[in-house]
Write an enzyme that holds these catalytic residues in place. Sequence first.
Site, PDB file in Angstrom:
ATOM      1  N   GLY A 113      32.010  36.821  37.413  1.00 33.71           N
ATOM      2  CA  GLY A 113      32.082  35.953  36.234  1.00 33.71           C
ATOM      3  C   GLY A 113      31.249  36.412  35.057  1.00 33.71           C
ATOM      4  O   GLY A 113      30.944  35.608  34.175  1.00 33.71           O
ATOM      5  N   SER A 114      30.903  37.725  35.019  1.00 31.29           N
ATOM      6  CA  SER A 114      30.075  38.153  33.885  1.00 31.29           C
ATOM      7  C   SER A 114      30.845  38.029  32.568  1.00 31.29           C
ATOM      8  O   SER A 114      30.274  37.672  31.534  1.00 31.29           O
ATOM      9  CB  SER A 114      29.564  39.577  34.095  1.00 31.29           C
ATOM     10  OG  SER A 114      30.606  40.498  33.998  1.00 31.29           O
ATOM     11  N   ASN A 115      32.148  38.292  32.603  1.00 35.80           N
ATOM     12  CA  ASN A 115      32.944  38.133  31.376  1.00 35.80           C
ATOM     13  C   ASN A 115      33.103  36.658  31.019  1.00 35.80           C
ATOM     14  O   ASN A 115      33.002  36.286  29.845  1.00 35.80           O
ATOM     15  CB  ASN A 115      34.317  38.791  31.535  1.00 35.80           C
ATOM     16  CG  ASN A 115      34.242  40.287  31.359  1.00 35.80           C
ATOM     17  OD1 ASN A 115      34.179  40.784  30.243  1.00 35.80           O
ATOM     18  ND2 ASN A 115      34.208  41.018  32.468  1.00 35.80           N
ATOM     19  N   LYS A 167      54.100  24.260  39.952  1.00 36.59           N
ATOM     20  CA  LYS A 167      54.209  24.117  38.499  1.00 36.59           C
ATOM     21  C   LYS A 167      53.708  22.745  38.018  1.00 36.59           C
ATOM     22  O   LYS A 167      52.903  22.652  37.084  1.00 36.59           O
ATOM     23  CB  LYS A 167      55.675  24.323  38.116  1.00 36.59           C
ATOM     24  CG  LYS A 167      55.960  24.161  36.652  1.00 36.59           C
ATOM     25  CD  LYS A 167      57.416  24.476  36.353  1.00 36.59           C
ATOM     26  CE  LYS A 167      57.696  24.176  34.883  1.00 36.59           C
ATOM     27  NZ  LYS A 167      59.074  24.415  34.505  1.00 36.59           N
ATOM     28  N   LEU A 188      42.319  37.522  40.176  1.00 32.15           N
ATOM     29  CA  LEU A 188      43.035  38.540  40.958  1.00 32.15           C
ATOM     30  C   LEU A 188      44.476  38.189  41.310  1.00 32.15           C
ATOM     31  O   LEU A 188      45.221  39.050  41.770  1.00 32.15           O
ATOM     32  CB  LEU A 188      42.241  38.851  42.237  1.00 32.15           C
ATOM     33  CG  LEU A 188      40.937  39.623  41.990  1.00 32.15           C
ATOM     34  CD1 LEU A 188      40.212  39.898  43.291  1.00 32.15           C
ATOM     35  CD2 LEU A 188      41.192  40.928  41.240  1.00 32.15           C
ATOM     36  N   ILE A 191      49.999  35.897  37.745  1.00 32.28           N
ATOM     37  CA  ILE A 191      50.238  34.632  37.036  1.00 32.28           C
ATOM     38  C   ILE A 191      51.712  34.240  37.215  1.00 32.28           C
ATOM     39  O   ILE A 191      52.605  35.033  36.914  1.00 32.28           O
ATOM     40  CB  ILE A 191      49.886  34.793  35.532  1.00 32.28           C
ATOM     41  CG1 ILE A 191      48.415  35.182  35.379  1.00 32.28           C
ATOM     42  CG2 ILE A 191      50.200  33.527  34.756  1.00 32.28           C
ATOM     43  CD1 ILE A 191      47.405  34.221  35.996  1.00 32.28           C
ATOM     44  N   HIS A 207      41.490  44.615  31.345  1.00 35.32           N
ATOM     45  CA  HIS A 207      41.644  45.581  32.431  1.00 35.32           C
ATOM     46  C   HIS A 207      40.644  46.715  32.215  1.00 35.32           C
ATOM     47  O   HIS A 207      40.507  47.227  31.099  1.00 35.32           O
ATOM     48  CB  HIS A 207      43.080  46.116  32.447  1.00 35.32           C
ATOM     49  CG  HIS A 207      43.332  46.996  33.623  1.00 35.32           C
ATOM     50  ND1 HIS A 207      43.499  46.489  34.895  1.00 35.32           N
ATOM     51  CD2 HIS A 207      43.414  48.348  33.725  1.00 35.32           C
ATOM     52  CE1 HIS A 207      43.665  47.503  35.731  1.00 35.32           C
ATOM     53  NE2 HIS A 207      43.624  48.639  35.047  1.00 35.32           N
ATOM     54  N   ASP A 248      49.317  43.965  34.634  1.00 33.94           N
ATOM     55  CA  ASP A 248      48.729  44.888  33.642  1.00 33.94           C
ATOM     56  C   ASP A 248      49.775  45.529  32.730  1.00 33.94           C
ATOM     57  O   ASP A 248      49.694  46.719  32.406  1.00 33.94           O
ATOM     58  CB  ASP A 248      47.932  46.016  34.359  1.00 33.94           C
ATOM     59  CG  ASP A 248      46.866  45.463  35.275  1.00 33.94           C
ATOM     60  OD1 ASP A 248      46.283  44.425  34.934  1.00 33.94           O
ATOM     61  OD2 ASP A 248      46.623  46.072  36.345  1.00 33.94           O
ATOM     62  N   GLU A 277      33.329  45.632  27.917  1.00 31.55           N
ATOM     63  CA  GLU A 277      34.015  44.338  28.113  1.00 31.55           C
ATOM     64  C   GLU A 277      33.234  43.212  27.451  1.00 31.55           C
ATOM     65  O   GLU A 277      33.793  42.404  26.708  1.00 31.55           O
ATOM     66  CB  GLU A 277      34.173  44.060  29.608  1.00 31.55           C
ATOM     67  CG  GLU A 277      35.127  45.027  30.273  1.00 31.55           C
ATOM     68  CD  GLU A 277      35.370  44.720  31.741  1.00 31.55           C
ATOM     69  OE1 GLU A 277      36.388  45.177  32.254  1.00 31.55           O
ATOM     70  OE2 GLU A 277      34.557  44.027  32.376  1.00 31.55           O
TER      71      GLU A 277
HETATM   72  C1  GRF Z   1      36.299  43.165  34.914  1.00 35.11           C
HETATM   73  O1  GRF Z   1      35.961  44.482  35.137  1.00 35.11           O
HETATM   74  C2  GRF Z   1      37.678  43.074  34.324  1.00 35.11           C
HETATM   75  O2  GRF Z   1      38.043  44.197  33.616  1.00 35.11           O
HETATM   76  C3  GRF Z   1      38.565  42.902  35.519  1.00 35.11           C
HETATM   77  O3  GRF Z   1      37.805  42.162  36.428  1.00 35.11           O
HETATM   78  C4  GRF Z   1      36.422  42.384  36.211  1.00 35.11           C
HETATM   79  C5  GRF Z   1      35.746  41.055  36.149  1.00 35.11           C
HETATM   80  O4  GRF Z   1      34.353  41.163  36.175  1.00 35.11           O
HETATM   81  N1  GRF Z   1      39.825  42.304  35.164  1.00 35.11           N
HETATM   82  P1  GRF Z   1      33.447  39.853  36.021  1.00 35.11           P
HETATM   83  O5  GRF Z   1      33.800  38.927  37.179  1.00 35.11           O
HETATM   84  O6  GRF Z   1      33.775  39.225  34.722  1.00 35.11           O
HETATM   85  O7  GRF Z   1      32.040  40.347  36.088  1.00 35.11           O
END
Ligand code: GRF
Length: 295
Positions: A113-115, A167, A188, A191, A207, A248, A277
């Site tokens: 969940g870093s993003n 749905k 993962l 969708i 990605h 992707d 990212e």
């Molecule tokens: C990221 O590297 C993103 O590109 C991919 O999944 C990863 C998620 O990382 N789709 P995080 O859970 O946000 O750290």
Amino acid sequence: MLKKLQERWHVNLVNLILIIITFALGGSLCGWAGRKILLFTNLEKGVIWILLYIILVTLLWPICVLLISIPFGQFGFFKKYISKILSKFRANRSEAPNTHKINKIAVFASGAGSNAKKIIEYFNKAENKHGQVCMLVSNNPAAGAIKIAAENNIPSLMVDRKKFQDKGYILTELKKNGIDFIVLAGFLWKIPAFLITEYPKKITNIHPALLPKYGGKGMYGHHVHETVIANKEKQSGISIHYVDEIYDHGDVIFQATCDVTGADTVETLSQKIQLLEHQHYPAVIDAVLQKQNPR
Ligand code: GRF
């Protein structure tokens, strides 16, 4: 009434009760402090006293509720609440008020969940930005993103495969939170088509490679970096793209690159990619929202 407030503020019942207590105690504290300060003026109670009292209470109120919110663990909520009031006030005063739409974003995340964290923080801070994260969806009860969402008073929805393909269920949950944009941040599962139809060009993914290379089923996380290094690529990077029915595959919105050297390992490359990212994903989402909902 309580249910409506929970939905409006995206909090669970316990937090809602703590928030109400904070409002009550913060209000009493600022009333008390206002009266104490006016004692020093030796003013008789009258029109001027009342006017001064109203001004004092208005100025003291944010400080008092913020103070009280700390022991009740609600500082994050009140910080956001007060900055929203202030930004509305500023917008009302400004000559050209911001009339753009604030999109309600759902972040879908399965992993660390870093993003998700960076995206939530970006839209929390941004006073005039075009979105707000209002929901987290995950298929993994151990996902770090769930904790991050809870810390930011963002409700989480946990799904299993059956629920995710349902749905009626998914759309009801998203609509309940008013979601108009979906951001995949390390989610993962594929969708389902009904979501893509319901949210055309309103679902983005990130990605960790330069698509169209190194994408598709099975190409995630360290698998991507291992393949990039094994193929002796000189560059890798990130791709932010719209989501369609194929993994992707949707239109690429943005790419950023980094060098891959002979000394790179999966770890060092993934660190370089993660930096890119975090640096770009929130701002790119914001730019997409701005483009889709111009003033
Ligand atoms: C990221 O590297 C993103 O590109 C991919 O999944 C990863 C998620 O990382 N789709 P995080 O859970 O946000 O750290």
